[in-house]
Motif scaffolding. Structure first.
Motif, short mmCIF file in Angstrom:
data_model
loop_
_atom_site.label_atom_id
_atom_site.label_comp_id
_atom_site.label_asym_id
_atom_site.label_seq_id
_atom_site.Cartn_x
_atom_site.Cartn_y
_atom_site.Cartn_z
N THR A 4 -7.67 77.94 8.59
CA THR A 4 -8.77 77.72 9.54
C THR A 4 -8.56 76.43 10.33
OG1 THR A 4 -10.31 78.86 8.06
CG2 THR A 4 -11.27 77.46 9.77
N THR A 5 -8.17 75.37 9.62
CA THR A 5 -7.92 74.08 10.28
C THR A 5 -6.73 74.18 11.21
OG1 THR A 5 -8.87 72.85 8.43
CG2 THR A 5 -7.40 71.64 9.91
N GLU A 7 -5.57 76.85 12.76
CA GLU A 7 -5.94 77.64 13.94
C GLU A 7 -6.82 76.83 14.88
OE1 GLU A 7 -7.75 81.12 12.37
OE2 GLU A 7 -5.87 81.93 11.54
N PHE A 8 -7.71 76.02 14.31
CA PHE A 8 -8.57 75.15 15.13
C PHE A 8 -7.72 74.18 15.95
CE2 PHE A 8 -10.87 71.20 15.83
CZ PHE A 8 -12.07 71.64 16.37
N ILE A 9 -6.72 73.58 15.31
CA ILE A 9 -5.85 72.61 15.99
C ILE A 9 -5.12 73.28 17.15
CG2 ILE A 9 -3.79 71.17 15.73
CD1 ILE A 9 -4.73 70.67 12.81
N ARG A 10 -4.58 74.48 16.92
CA ARG A 10 -3.85 75.18 17.97
C ARG A 10 -4.77 75.56 19.13
NH1 ARG A 10 -0.86 77.41 13.62
NH2 ARG A 10 -2.34 79.12 13.39
N GLU A 11 -5.98 76.00 18.81
CA GLU A 11 -6.89 76.48 19.84
C GLU A 11 -7.49 75.36 20.67
OE1 GLU A 11 -10.95 79.20 20.32
OE2 GLU A 11 -9.93 79.06 18.37
N TYR A 12 -7.75 74.21 20.05
CA TYR A 12 -8.49 73.15 20.73
C TYR A 12 -7.67 71.90 21.04
CZ TYR A 12 -12.71 75.78 19.57
OH TYR A 12 -13.68 76.76 19.49
N PRO A 28 -17.81 74.10 10.08
CA PRO A 28 -17.92 73.57 8.72
C PRO A 28 -16.69 73.80 7.86
CG PRO A 28 -19.24 75.56 8.97
CD PRO A 28 -18.78 75.19 10.33
N ASP A 29 -15.88 74.80 8.20
CA ASP A 29 -14.70 75.11 7.38
C ASP A 29 -13.44 74.37 7.84
OD1 ASP A 29 -16.23 76.85 5.87
OD2 ASP A 29 -15.83 78.53 7.23
N VAL A 30 -13.59 73.54 8.87
CA VAL A 30 -12.44 72.80 9.41
C VAL A 30 -12.43 71.39 8.85
CG1 VAL A 30 -11.43 71.82 11.52
CG2 VAL A 30 -12.36 74.16 11.53
N ASP A 37 -7.10 63.97 14.19
CA ASP A 37 -5.88 63.16 14.17
C ASP A 37 -4.71 63.95 14.75
OD1 ASP A 37 -6.56 60.68 13.28
OD2 ASP A 37 -6.00 61.02 11.17
N GLN A 38 -4.59 65.22 14.38
CA GLN A 38 -3.48 66.04 14.84
C GLN A 38 -3.59 66.36 16.33
OE1 GLN A 38 -0.75 66.49 12.91
NE2 GLN A 38 -2.02 65.07 11.75
N ILE A 39 -4.80 66.62 16.78
CA ILE A 39 -4.99 66.91 18.21
C ILE A 39 -4.69 65.68 19.05
CG2 ILE A 39 -6.75 67.43 19.95
CD1 ILE A 39 -8.02 69.32 17.85
N GLN A 40 -5.20 64.53 18.61
CA GLN A 40 -4.93 63.29 19.34
C GLN A 40 -3.44 62.95 19.31
OE1 GLN A 40 -6.69 59.60 17.83
NE2 GLN A 40 -7.16 59.02 19.94
#
Length: 403
Positions: A4-5, A7-12, A28-30, A37-40
């Motif tokens: 879930t985390t 997929e969130f990083i890839r999408e956003y 809530p599941d991320v 940190d990863q997105i930045q």
């Protein structure tokens, strides 16, 4: 990391992290701190390390490590330097990076050697680098979590040792002396020379390279001052007792466009001082502004001798010529008008100029003060260099970029 985390990083990953942080309750599941940190990190890498940003699965460290790590052009420069020196010493079997950090420099320089060892005392960074190296296609590397000084005492002789000493003291203040960096390279010098055919030091461009060379007791063979985008980024020293040669200084100005990169090489003290130029308002001349690496090196006499240009004065660091100078390491401008600060002359010289880029060199007013006095907005294609001649006269060189 959960799916879930991931997929969130890839999408956003192209979204504003501040807005994402405010919306954390929606996910809530991320693992939101990790995801941010990863997105930045990816967003910084897209600018500084495009090859890393394009590699799926790379883990990025916290923000500070990303901001402080090398950019791709400077890391590539170090790889080229490592390859040249490995060929020079006739040996490319092994290298050890004693201060591995996030591993950007290591990931590049290790490509020049058959085997490479990454050493870092921060366990978290070691885990990140151990994860990333195979993804980046580096299969010749070993990761060791250890203190640099302790590891140096046990390591087998290497072709190259690499160090990037920490530049802050225990209070977080920036250090300006080589001996104040951690680890203390001056104290380690005998061991570094014993354990390597050559050692590459990456230092802050704020350090006085003359003092650093003196502190290293004749072991420095090359000084590389590296700039990117008009800003001095790194100071590199190459140490060796295997190769005996006079000291050379390399002033490198890197660019994403290879045709605008430049390199000026000189031997300190090799040129006699060049006479100051005598400006004449009736003559059309060219004015040349050295790049950031040249400014840091302070090699103005050598520059003038190499390119046949004349300094406006000893402290202005601007150079003049009657003809264009091809390949000058910096920017060149056509001088359209020269004026004193006399109100009548100024009024006449500035007719039709509403905007200009202003620089002051050895001049009693700041850019802001001069802009206010001239009543000129910032920008446009006019460049005004405010300077002082050898005779003490304050002049403005009104110019436009050459080509």
């Amino acid at each position: 990391m959960s799916m879930t985390t991931a997929e969130f990083i890839r999408e956003y990953r192209e979204r504003d992290i501040r807005q994402l942080a405010l919306q954390a309750n929606r996910f809530p599941d991320v693992d939101m701190p990790y995801a941010l940190d990863q997105i930045q990190g990816w967003q910084i890498a897209r600018r500084k390390l495009p090859k890393w940003a394009a590699c799926d699965g790379v883990i990025f460290p916290p923000h500070l490590s990303m901001e402080q790590c090398s950019s791709e052009p400077t890391a590539q420069y170090k790889l080229n330097l490592a390859m040249e020196w490995a060929e020079r010493v006739g040996h490319a079997s092994s290298m050890t990076d004693l201060t591995g950090g996030f591993g950007v420099d290591f990931s590049f320089t290790s490509c020049a050697f058959a085997a490479a060892t990454y050493v870092e005392r921060n366990e978290q960074l070691c885990h990140i680098v151990e994860h990333n190296l195979p993804l980046l296609g580096l299969n010749n590397a070993t990761v060791v979590c250890a203190d640099a000084v302790e590891y140096l005492s046990t390591v087998e002789p290497q072709t190259m040792l690499f160090l990037d000493p920490a530049r802050r003291d225990e209070h977080g203040a920036k250090t300006v002396m080589l001996a104040d960096c951690t680890p203390d390279v001056v104290q380690l010098l005998p061991k570094l020379l014993e354990k390597s055919r050559f050692t590459m030091l990456k230092l802050s461009p704020m350090l006085d390279w003359h003092k650093a060379v003196d502190d290293l007791q004749g072991a420095v063979r090359e000084v590389h001052i590296v700039s990117v985008g008009g800003e001095c980024k790194e100071l590199l020293l190459v140490l060796s007792t295997v190769v005996e040669s006079e000291l050379k200084v390399y002033c490198a100005d890197l660019s994403t466009a290879s045709d605008t990169s430049s390199l000026f090489v000189y031997t300190p003290g090799s040129s006699a001082p060049v006479a100051n130029s005598k400006l004449k308002t009736q003559n059309s001349k060219f004015v040349h502004e050295p790049n950031a690496s040249i400014m840091k090196a302070g090699c103005f006499d050598e520059l003038a001798a190499a390119y046949g240009v004349s300094p406006v004065s000893r402290n202005s660091h601007l150079f003049l010529s009657d003809e264009p100078v091809e390949g000058f390491p910096g920017r060149s401008f056509v001088v359209e008008r020269v004026t004193t600060m006399n109100k009548g002359e100024l009024r006449k010289a500035l007719v039709g100029i509403e905007k200009a880029n202003i620089a002051t060199r050895n001049f009693p007013l700041t850019v802001a003060e001069l802009r206010k006095r001239l009543k000129i907005k910032d920008g446009g294609d006019v460049y005004i260099f405010a300077t002082t001649t050898a005779e003490g006269e304050h002049l403005l060189l009104i110019s436009r970029k050459y080509r």
